[in-house]
Motif scaffolding. Structure first.
Motif, short mmCIF file in Angstrom:
data_model
loop_
_atom_site.label_atom_id
_atom_site.label_comp_id
_atom_site.label_asym_id
_atom_site.label_seq_id
_atom_site.Cartn_x
_atom_site.Cartn_y
_atom_site.Cartn_z
N THR A 253 0.87 -1.29 0.10
CA THR A 253 -0.02 0.19 0.07
C THR A 253 1.05 1.44 0.02
O THR A 253 0.50 2.24 -0.63
N ALA A 254 1.88 1.30 0.75
CA ALA A 254 2.98 2.49 0.79
C ALA A 254 3.47 2.59 -0.75
O ALA A 254 3.85 4.04 -0.75
N VAL A 255 3.56 1.76 -1.40
CA VAL A 255 4.09 1.93 -2.74
C VAL A 255 3.01 2.47 -3.79
O VAL A 255 3.10 3.08 -4.34
N THR A 256 1.66 1.71 -3.65
CA THR A 256 0.76 2.02 -4.69
C THR A 256 -0.15 3.39 -4.52
O THR A 256 -0.41 3.98 -5.42
N VAL A 257 0.36 4.01 -3.27
CA VAL A 257 -0.11 5.13 -3.16
C VAL A 257 0.49 6.44 -3.89
O VAL A 257 0.10 7.44 -3.99
N ARG A 258 1.76 5.93 -4.10
CA ARG A 258 2.47 7.09 -4.91
C ARG A 258 2.57 6.72 -6.42
O ARG A 258 3.45 7.26 -7.32
N LEU A 259 1.53 5.65 -6.78
CA LEU A 259 1.56 5.46 -8.27
C LEU A 259 0.03 5.87 -8.85
O LEU A 259 -0.73 5.53 -7.92
N PRO A 260 0.26 6.31 -10.05
CA PRO A 260 -1.42 6.18 -10.55
C PRO A 260 -2.07 4.94 -10.62
O PRO A 260 -1.30 3.79 -10.67
N PRO A 261 -3.03 4.82 -10.36
CA PRO A 261 -4.11 5.91 -10.47
C PRO A 261 -4.56 6.73 -9.26
O PRO A 261 -4.91 7.77 -8.88
N LEU A 262 -4.05 6.16 -8.01
CA LEU A 262 -4.52 6.59 -6.68
C LEU A 262 -3.52 8.00 -6.43
O LEU A 262 -4.36 8.73 -6.00
N SER A 263 -2.35 8.12 -7.14
CA SER A 263 -1.63 9.34 -6.69
C SER A 263 -2.29 10.57 -7.58
O SER A 263 -2.10 11.75 -7.19
N ARG A 264 -3.09 10.28 -8.47
CA ARG A 264 -3.91 11.47 -9.21
C ARG A 264 -5.40 11.51 -8.80
O ARG A 264 -5.90 12.56 -9.29
N LEU A 265 -6.01 10.88 -7.86
CA LEU A 265 -7.11 11.42 -7.46
C LEU A 265 -6.84 12.80 -6.62
O LEU A 265 -6.07 13.03 -5.90
N ASP A 266 -8.20 13.50 -6.44
CA ASP A 266 -8.29 14.69 -5.74
C ASP A 266 -7.95 14.52 -4.12
O ASP A 266 -8.46 13.48 -3.59
N ASP A 267 -7.16 15.36 -3.55
CA ASP A 267 -6.75 15.23 -2.21
C ASP A 267 -7.37 16.31 -1.42
O ASP A 267 -6.90 16.55 -0.69
N THR A 268 -8.50 16.87 -1.85
CA THR A 268 -9.35 18.30 -1.02
C THR A 268 -10.29 17.61 -0.18
O THR A 268 -10.52 16.59 -0.79
N LYS A 269 -10.15 18.25 1.00
CA LYS A 269 -11.43 17.75 1.91
C LYS A 269 -11.87 18.88 2.78
O LYS A 269 -11.14 20.13 3.03
N SER A 270 -13.00 18.81 3.19
CA SER A 270 -13.57 20.08 4.02
C SER A 270 -13.23 20.07 5.42
O SER A 270 -13.27 21.14 6.16
N VAL A 271 -12.87 19.08 6.07
CA VAL A 271 -12.64 18.81 7.31
C VAL A 271 -11.17 18.56 7.60
O VAL A 271 -10.86 17.55 7.15
N THR A 272 -10.40 18.96 8.41
CA THR A 272 -9.14 18.80 8.79
C THR A 272 -9.02 18.16 10.37
O THR A 272 -9.95 18.45 11.05
N GLU A 273 -8.19 17.46 10.58
CA GLU A 273 -7.93 16.43 11.91
C GLU A 273 -7.44 17.48 12.93
O GLU A 273 -6.52 18.30 12.64
N ASP A 274 -7.68 17.23 14.09
CA ASP A 274 -7.06 17.73 15.11
C ASP A 274 -5.78 17.20 15.40
O ASP A 274 -5.59 16.04 15.54
N ALA A 275 -4.89 17.99 15.60
CA ALA A 275 -3.43 17.49 16.05
C ALA A 275 -3.39 17.38 17.45
O ALA A 275 -3.94 18.03 18.42
#
Length: 447
Positions: A253-275
């Motif tokens: 999974t650590a490799v596939t997240v850096r390859l298309p098609p996953l790497s090209r999907l939209d990465d915007t979201k409306s809620v951010t997590e609390d640190a």
């Protein structure tokens, strides 16, 4: 089950303290769950984990009724989408409703002995029904009871908070996804996908994050892995098999997240997590685990809930295993389809000098239809090939008989084409890692 956002919202702080009763509530069920799933015991000369002993005992008690029990679950699974109206939702649901009814026909044939002689060869209906379907029908509901101990009393949430600093740099997902990831792995991919979809719809995951979790972590549960291990005669090395499979799944999974098609999907979201406040990660993890333990339902209610979930999961998957599994076995035996698909993976399997390199490549390609097919096809292979088969069938995550329709039923923007590309990448990478892992375990196990 309490996961992700549920672990953090509305916790009863007055009960989430370090009182002895609350600490016991966190650790006793969790440790019992670990015992049931990961500590081998020897009973009547057979060494395996307690859950496997329980399933063996349950089948012994059923006796000649075990086939009728499996048939009842399969019929219930075929009726469920018709009665609930689920078959109307999409073309995918209609196709799988038809396949489930084909599963009923196949199960009736297996039980009655009626049908074409070719279907009753030892490696066809008898093997599929007796060795796989009946076992799954028992292990999923029984396993669901004890999975409740492992995942419902705060252990996963505690681990999830500790894992937050790792998730973002390695898997590009929020810290809270550690909970969903591990819960899917040891619990249920269908429940994991429902959680992921809900968090995505709430704007707390981006499309890319939701797709990474759905295709990278939502694999079959530990209970299904036991069936794979039993089919491939790997229960003697169960702990090595389980933890290496988990490791390889997450590495891939650590490799596939850096390859298309996953790497090209939209990465915007409306809620951010609390640190988590600096220097307070351990204390925050401890408080979170205690809060979940304090809010967990009583044991009787929890067991009843998980038995219901386990039965629903069993009736959902058994008819598909029966029909898609049989179709896959027939295609594997009487057509060159998986021979052709297997050519793509053959260079990787041949790289390690396996005697069964071609057979393993073909079996790995069959996993796209049904995750159990590779195990059914490679049951008589050498140890390293069997071990690699067991790992790859789980680590590839995606298969048409169950997980792919589940993903397609969510709001996560993944098309069939994208899913198949991710499956191909996962299978290729899994084979690359699983074969040397098989050799290593063979050496550790003494040949």
């Amino acid at each position: 089950m309490s996961h992700s956002d549920e672990a953090f919202e509305g916790a009863d702080e007055t009960r989430a303290d370090g009182s002895p009763s609350n600490v016991l509530r966190l650790f006793v069920p969790s440790l019992l769950g670990i015992l049931i799933f990961f500590v081998p015991l020897t009973i009547d000369g057979k060494t395996t984990i307690p859950l496997d002993h329980m399933v063996t005992g349950a089948r012994h008690l059923l006796g000649a009724l075990d086939g009728w029990y499996a048939l009842a679950l399969i019929v219930a699974g075929a009726l469920y989408p018709v009665i609930s109206g689920q078959w109307r939702r999409s073309l995918t649901d209609r196709v799988f409703t038809v396949l489930k009814w084909l599963g009923v026909v196949a199960a009736v044939m297996a039980l009655s002995g009626w049908g074409p002689a070719a279907l009753f060869e030892p490696d066809m209906l008898p093997f599929l029904f007796d060795k796989l379907v009946i076992s799954v029908g028992l292990i999923v509901p029984i396993g669901a009871v004890f999975l409740a101990l492992l995942i419902s009393y705060g252990l996963l949430e505690l681990i999830g908070v500790l894992m937050e600093p790792v998730m973002r740099p390695v898997w590009r997902t929020p810290g809270k996804s550690a909970i969903d990831a591990v819960a899917s792995f040891v619990g249920s991919y269908s429940i994991g996908l429902l959680i992921t979809n809900r968090v995505y719809q709430a704007g707390q995951y981006s499309a890319r994050e939701a797709a990474i979790i759905a295709t990278g972590f939502s694999t079959v549960s530990a209970t299904f892995m036991i069936i794979v291990a039993k089919t491939l005669d790997l229960m003697a090395v169960w702990n090595l098999y389980f933890w290496l499979t988990l490791l390889i799944t997450f590495l891939v999974t650590a490799v596939t997240v850096r390859l298309p098609p996953l790497s090209r999907l939209d990465d915007t979201k409306s809620v951010t997590e609390d640190a988590v406040p600096a220097g307070q990660r351990l204390s925050t993890a401890w408080r979170t685990g205690l809060a979940v333990a304090a809010r967990a339902p009583g044991l009787r209610r929890n067991v009843a809930l998980n038995v219901k979930e386990g039965l629903l999961m069993a009736i959902g998957i058994l008819p598909s295993i029966m029909s898609v599994g049989l179709i896959g076995l027939l295609l594997a035996k009487y057509t060159p389809l998986f021979d052709w698909l297997g050519l793509v993976f053959y260079p990787v399997t041949a790289l390690w000098g396996l005697d069964e390199a071609r057979a393993l490549a073909q079996a790995a390609s069959a996993g796209l239809a049904e995750m159990f097919l590779p195990a059914l096809l490679m049951g008589d292979a050498g140890f390293a090939a069997r071990f690699a088969t067991g790992v790859v069938s789980v680590a590839s995550v995606l298969f048409f008989s169950a997980s792919i329709p589940c993903i397609l039923s969510t709001s996560i923007p993944l098309s069939v084409g994208r899913i198949v590309v991710v499956w191909f990448l996962r299978t290729l990478l899994s084979l690359l890692l699983a074969i040397p892992a098989g050799y290593m375990v063979q050496a550790l196990a003494g040949g």
